[in-house]
Design a protein around this motif. Structure first.
Motif, PDB file in Angstrom:
ATOM      1  N   TRP A  15       0.790  -1.265  -0.001  1.00 18.75           N
ATOM      2  CA  TRP A  15      -0.051   0.113  -0.081  1.00 18.75           C
ATOM      3  C   TRP A  15       0.959   1.264  -0.166  1.00 18.75           C
ATOM      4  O   TRP A  15       0.507   2.260  -0.500  1.00 18.75           O
ATOM      5  CB  TRP A  15      -0.887   0.078   1.184  1.00 18.75           C
ATOM      6  N   TRP A  19       0.169   4.088  -2.725  1.00 15.87           N
ATOM      7  CA  TRP A  19      -0.154   5.423  -2.598  1.00 15.87           C
ATOM      8  C   TRP A  19       0.747   6.380  -3.368  1.00 15.87           C
ATOM      9  O   TRP A  19       0.553   7.316  -3.585  1.00 15.87           O
ATOM     10  CB  TRP A  19      -0.138   5.878  -1.035  1.00 15.87           C
ATOM     11  N   ARG A 729     -13.564   1.287   7.553  1.00 16.59           N
ATOM     12  CA  ARG A 729     -13.192   2.961   7.155  1.00 16.59           C
ATOM     13  C   ARG A 729     -13.019   3.587   8.278  1.00 16.59           C
ATOM     14  O   ARG A 729     -12.166   4.501   8.088  1.00 16.59           O
ATOM     15  CB  ARG A 729     -14.786   3.446   6.384  1.00 16.59           C
ATOM     16  N   ALA A 732      -9.139   3.307   9.456  1.00 15.44           N
ATOM     17  CA  ALA A 732      -8.290   3.706   8.253  1.00 15.44           C
ATOM     18  C   ALA A 732      -7.246   4.751   8.623  1.00 15.44           C
ATOM     19  O   ALA A 732      -6.230   4.738   8.420  1.00 15.44           O
ATOM     20  CB  ALA A 732      -8.923   4.219   6.932  1.00 15.44           C
ATOM     21  N   HIS A 737      -2.926   0.659   6.378  1.00 19.49           N
ATOM     22  CA  HIS A 737      -2.495  -0.248   5.508  1.00 19.49           C
ATOM     23  C   HIS A 737      -3.602  -1.683   5.613  1.00 19.49           C
ATOM     24  O   HIS A 737      -4.156  -1.923   4.664  1.00 19.49           O
ATOM     25  CB  HIS A 737      -1.187  -0.748   6.063  1.00 19.49           C
ATOM     26  N   GLU A 740      -6.821  -0.548   3.996  1.00 18.83           N
ATOM     27  CA  GLU A 740      -6.834  -0.824   2.361  1.00 18.83           C
ATOM     28  C   GLU A 740      -6.979  -2.292   2.130  1.00 18.83           C
ATOM     29  O   GLU A 740      -7.755  -2.536   1.160  1.00 18.83           O
ATOM     30  CB  GLU A 740      -5.356  -0.120   1.828  1.00 18.83           C
ATOM     31  N   GLU A 741      -6.171  -3.250   2.798  1.00 19.41           N
ATOM     32  CA  GLU A 741      -6.374  -4.431   2.329  1.00 19.41           C
ATOM     33  C   GLU A 741      -7.530  -4.989   2.752  1.00 19.41           C
ATOM     34  O   GLU A 741      -8.169  -5.820   2.067  1.00 19.41           O
ATOM     35  CB  GLU A 741      -4.917  -5.091   3.234  1.00 19.41           C
ATOM     36  N   TRP A 743     -10.533  -3.375   2.918  1.00 20.86           N
ATOM     37  CA  TRP A 743     -11.545  -2.835   1.859  1.00 20.86           C
ATOM     38  C   TRP A 743     -11.334  -3.670   0.739  1.00 20.86           C
ATOM     39  O   TRP A 743     -12.398  -3.848   0.019  1.00 20.86           O
ATOM     40  CB  TRP A 743     -11.119  -1.342   1.589  1.00 20.86           C
ATOM     41  N   GLU A 744     -10.144  -3.895   0.068  1.00 23.61           N
ATOM     42  CA  GLU A 744      -9.985  -4.642  -0.875  1.00 23.61           C
ATOM     43  C   GLU A 744     -10.755  -5.934  -0.758  1.00 23.61           C
ATOM     44  O   GLU A 744     -11.499  -6.570  -1.832  1.00 23.61           O
ATOM     45  CB  GLU A 744      -8.654  -4.739  -1.558  1.00 23.61           C
ATOM     46  N   MET A 751      -9.222   2.752  -3.744  1.00 28.42           N
ATOM     47  CA  MET A 751      -8.539   2.937  -2.458  1.00 28.42           C
ATOM     48  C   MET A 751      -9.247   3.744  -1.514  1.00 28.42           C
ATOM     49  O   MET A 751     -10.156   4.504  -1.927  1.00 28.42           O
ATOM     50  CB  MET A 751      -7.189   3.539  -2.811  1.00 28.42           C
ATOM     51  N   LEU A 752      -9.132   3.486  -0.055  1.00 26.22           N
ATOM     52  CA  LEU A 752      -9.637   3.947   0.881  1.00 26.22           C
ATOM     53  C   LEU A 752      -9.115   5.343   0.748  1.00 26.22           C
ATOM     54  O   LEU A 752      -9.808   6.397   1.435  1.00 26.22           O
ATOM     55  CB  LEU A 752      -9.519   3.321   1.978  1.00 26.22           C
ATOM     56  N   ALA A 753      -7.754   5.682   0.880  1.00 26.96           N
ATOM     57  CA  ALA A 753      -7.299   6.875   0.830  1.00 26.96           C
ATOM     58  C   ALA A 753      -7.806   7.661  -0.289  1.00 26.96           C
ATOM     59  O   ALA A 753      -7.955   7.451  -1.386  1.00 26.96           O
ATOM     60  CB  ALA A 753      -5.411   6.685   0.474  1.00 26.96           C
TER      61      ALA A 753
END
Length: 830
Positions: A15, A19, A729, A732, A737, A740-741, A743-744, A751-753
């Motif tokens: 990640w 990013w 969320r 986050a 990290h 994100e993982e 969320w995927e 991406m959550l970012a």
RNA sequence: GCCGGAGUGGCGGAACGGUAGACGCUGCGGACUUAAAAUCCGCUCCCGCAAGGGGUGCAGGUUCAAGUCCUGCCUCCGGCACCA
């Protein structure tokens, strides 16, 4: 997927790379979204990040990621406060050149910070020891010089007579030089100052508008500026044609005056006592004090009786004149009158030297010295006045006979920016025997540091460099010498936040418009140890730059959060040298000190790199946020990080077990699903308010509560999906990290970012039932559960039916029932 | 010395003046396992079998009710102008 452990090392690397590739944290000057500037105090590049950095940057990162999710264009930059003493110490100890040592340290620390997964815009990195940075502050200084903000005067420094070196206060230990052990001397040197005192009132007034600052920091700055009203008035020296101007904040105690005391370096001291026996020895004793205020204040109060007397017209009396080591030449007029009955220090002084103690303020029976206000006594025609009235009256009398005037005085002193050191920004002036001080012409900037310097001898290598200091006077063309002093490193940190707004500008320090767009910093985060000096200097500097037309803001930091320190035990070897914890391990001649603030100079630091390697950045971030409220001190211990790492794994498990829950939202919810949803939305609301309030430890507790609620909810329905996605969320900002993982893993392709923050449904924030306590005479006797909207009568009725309540009321008369619906019922009976 | 903070279970800490101890760490007991790790379940402020009593650094005070407000102390931490 299910059942597999979360591989933090792989996920964090993955990640961080994504990013970086997507450039999600880079921010443009023309972003249409509202700006939000998050800044953590930039680090000194000591070589390795320490836990204090991890705490500081994690806090900032939570804010930055949260604000970005809330739709702001977040500016979150990083750089290096790269000048300073440690680089020179390293040069002396290991022979490494300060420039190389610093560059290597920066490289290592940049990599370590990278592994923390911070949402930084590295494209804006600044390094203060880079001539591309410091050339701009040389120009600022020349501008200050032109406007009279910078000036030169003599001031005392700590002088090590063995090394012939100026020592920093921290290098003076018990009045002795840290390397040589020789008693330090006070020595006067011509040095450069900035007129911060011209801004004293403005800096004080500005504090009132800083409602985003902690109250305690504003109070500290207010006291540091130290505005007071007082009287400056003249005393006649008997038998001499001299007058001494004395400053006091207590004109009301004038009639209790028992002596006059002058600073040892007061010009009149030599006049009155110069040739008298014992005076030179007394001065010598004063000289050995060092320059720090703490040392002076804690030293034994000693005085020298000059044998002279002084007469005051209002008092119509004479008092003896002493020279005293506790009177500071820098404050007021360098002369005070002593009133033993109403001042602690004067009281002790009077007892020591047998001076009379006359009470002139009624203390209402309180013992002397009494330092409060009151009604005047033993003061002739002033008797009966209050302190306030008497102050005004004494000032009025002095003003009417022309011997004094009421003045507003500040404790704040001008900022001395000269350092007799190599590793700092050269002060861009020349000293010409014909023309005096001459500014270096702008075209010749920057004045850069010579690379070939010799650290084999103590003292400033610039001063003994064979060629560097020789220059030509731009005014007369004759030979001139460069200023060999460099700037205090607080100079660099007084404007770096503005440079981040326009970091690559080669022509000027920053574009005023760009600075105006991003400044002020919305949220500044750093240690309390900077509450006064750095923060006051930066506030002053910003004003001075505004006056020079650099920018339009006056207050650089709108919001301030001061984190507590991270403390650790200290280790010292037999030779008195500080050791790192890992160096101390296994040695037998080590003295272990109590846990104190982690600092590079004391070497009591632990290495976060090891923690990141063993448990991952997310676990380290979570632990440091959940362990203590951020404003409080944190004693670093290894315990607890496993708990954080366990939670990371647990979260991963919760998510992967629910990855297949339905995407389709049903129409109605009831029973456990409704309860689950309430927990979800309560968590969303709670985490949001906790982050806004900097209660990061409470926010992480809420994440755990939601995780517990999810684990206890057996269904694999939409409510479970909603709860799990909310948890991901919400986590986050803390565990970027893992989030994100996860969320995927839940099937999302973005991406959550950069994704928006979840919104709480207010309709779900109210619980259906509340449990309240029932007290009898203030003691809890039962709890009752009622509908959330039960009124006072319903609460009282329910309370009176509780068996245990009835038992305690037996044989008693109810006198009063206090009902706070939804909170408490208290029955007063007797 | 002066200025500014902080003190709550074994530990870190929660608690608009309203059920003190949320959440976690540690510990203890149990389940799963050939065993361990991991995980899961339960208990965990103190005294007491219980009823109950005590308890937020110390001593007072205000209040129906105080960790929270007031007064006076104690201890620890930070800053004190050249560590950053």
């Amino acid at each position: 997927m299910e059942g597999a452990r979360y591989d933090f090392a792989a996920a964090e690397a993955k990640w961080q790379a994504r990013w970086s590739e997507a450039g999600v944290f880079a921010i443009g000057d023309d972003d249409p979204r509202p700006k939000y500037y998050v800044l953590e105090m930039f680090p000194y590049p000591s070589g390795r990040i320490h836990v204090g950095h991890v705490r500081n940057y994690t806090l900032g990162d939570v804010v930055a990621r949260y604000k970005a999710a809330k739709g702001f264009a977040v500016l979150h930059p990083m750089g290096w406060d790269a000048f300073g003493l440690p680089a020179e110490n390293a040069a002396i100890e290991s022979g490494a050149h300060p420039a190389d040592w610093t560059a290597q340290n920066i490289k290592a620390m940049r990599e370590q910070l990278g592994r923390m997964g911070l949402s930084l815009d590295w494209g804006r990195e600044v390094t203060t020891c880079d001539p591309g940075y410091y050339r701009h502050e040389q120009r600022m200084f020349l501008e200050f010089l032109k406007r009279g903000v910078a000036y030169r005067k003599e001031a005392v420094v700590n002088w090590d007579p063995v090394d012939s070196t100026v020592l920093a206060n921290e290098q003076v230990i018990d009045g002795k030089g840290w390397r040589t052990g020789a008693p330090v001397e006070r020595r006067r040197l011509a040095q450069w100052f900035l007129k911060i005192t011209d801004y004293a009132q403005d800096l004080l007034d500005g504090l009132g508008g800083l409602d985003g600052w902690p109250e305690k920091v504003r109070t500290m700055q207010e006291h540091w500026i130290g505005r007071s009203h007082g009287l400056k008035f003249l005393w006649d020296v008997i038998d001499e044609k001299h007058k001494i101007e004395v400053f006091t904040t207590r004109p009301d105690t004038l009639c209790g005056a028992a002596f006059l005391a002058l600073a040892p370096d007061h010009p009149m001291a030599q006049t009155l006592a110069g040739g008298k026996p014992g005076f030179q020895a007394f001065l010598q004793q004063c000289q050995s004090l060092g320059t720090s205020e703490a040392a002076i204040e804690q030293a034994e109060k000693i005085g020298y009786d000059t044998g002279c007397s002084a007469y005051n017209h209002i008092l119509k009396r004479t008092v003896p004149i002493y020279i005293a080591n506790f009177v500071l030449m820098d404050y007021g007029t360098g002369a005070v009158f002593g009133c033993p009955a109403h001042d602690e220090r004067d009281h002790a002084f009077a007892l020591k030297y047998g001076l009379p103690i006359t009470q002139v303020i009624d203390s209402a029976g309180a013992p002397l010295p009494y330092t409060g206000d009151g009604t005047l006594i033993n003061s002739g025609d002033l008797d009966g006045l209050t302190s306030a009235e008497a102050k005004a009256e004494v000032i009025r009398r002095c003003e009417s006979d022309g011997t004094g005037r009421g003045v507003t005085q500040y404790r704040l002193r001008d900022w001395g920016v000269s350092r007799q050191r190599y590793w700092g920004c050269p002060i861009p002036v020349l000293h010409c025997p014909n023309c005096g001080v001459v500014p270096v012409p702008e075209g010749d900037l920057p004045v850069t540091l010579p690379r070939d310097v010799d650290f084999s001898q103590p003292g400033n290598p610039l001063a003994r460099h064979p060629t560097w200091k020789h220059a030509t006077c731009p005014t007369c063309g004759g030979p001139a010498e460069r200023e060999t002093d460099t700037f205090d490193t607080f100079f660099e940190s007084s404007w770096y936040f503005a440079r981040y707004c326009d970091p690559h500008n080669a022509h000027k320090a920053f574009d005023a418009q760009k600075a105006g767009h991003f400044l002020p910093v919305d949220q500044y985060i750093g240690g309390v140890e900077h509450a006064v000096l750095h923060l006051l200097y930066a506030r002053f500097f910003t004003r001075a730059l505004a006056d020079c037309g650099y920018l339009d803001v006056t207050e650089p930091f709108k919001g301030l959060f001061t984190q507590g320190m991270v403390t650790h035990a200290t280790y010292k070897n037999a030779a008195g040298r500080w050791l790192f914890p890992h160096e101390a391990a296994g040695q037998d001649d080590v003295t272990v000190g109590p846990p104190i603030k982690m600092s590079k100079s004391k070497k009591n630091v632990v290495d976060p790199a090891e923690i990141l390697g063993a448990h991952g950045a997310d676990a380290a971030r979570l632990f440091i946020l959940s362990d203590s409220p951020p404003e409080r001190d944190l004693e670093w211990t290894a315990a607890g990080i496993e708990g954080a790492a366990r939670f990371v794994q647990r979260l991963w498990r919760l998510v992967t077990e629910r990855a297949g829950t339905p995407q389709q939202r049903p129409q109605h919810f009831d029973g456990p699903a409704l309860t689950m949803r309430r927990a979800t939305h309560t968590a969303i609301a709670g985490v949001s308010t906790d982050i806004e309030a900097f209660h990061m430890n409470k926010a992480t507790a809420r994440l755990r509560e939601l995780a517990n609620a999810i684990a206890d909810y057996p269904a694999r329905d939409w409510a479970a999906r909603e709860a799990t996605e909310a948890l991901v969320r919400l986590s986050a900002p803390f565990l970027p990290h893992l989030a994100e993982e996860a969320w995927e893993a839940m099937g999302h392709e973005t991406m959550l970012a950069g994704a928006p923050w979840p919104e709480a449904d207010v309709a779900l924030l109210q619980a259906a039932e509340v449990t309240i306590g029932v007290q009898v005479n203030g003691k809890l006797r039962a709890t009752i559960t009622l509908p959330a909207d039960a009124d006072a009568a319903a609460c009282e009725a329910a309370a009176l039916t509780a068996p245990n309540v009835r038992r305690f009321l037996e044989g008693k008369t109810m006198r009063k029932v206090i009902v706070v619906p939804g909170k408490i019922v208290n029955i007063v009976a007797g």
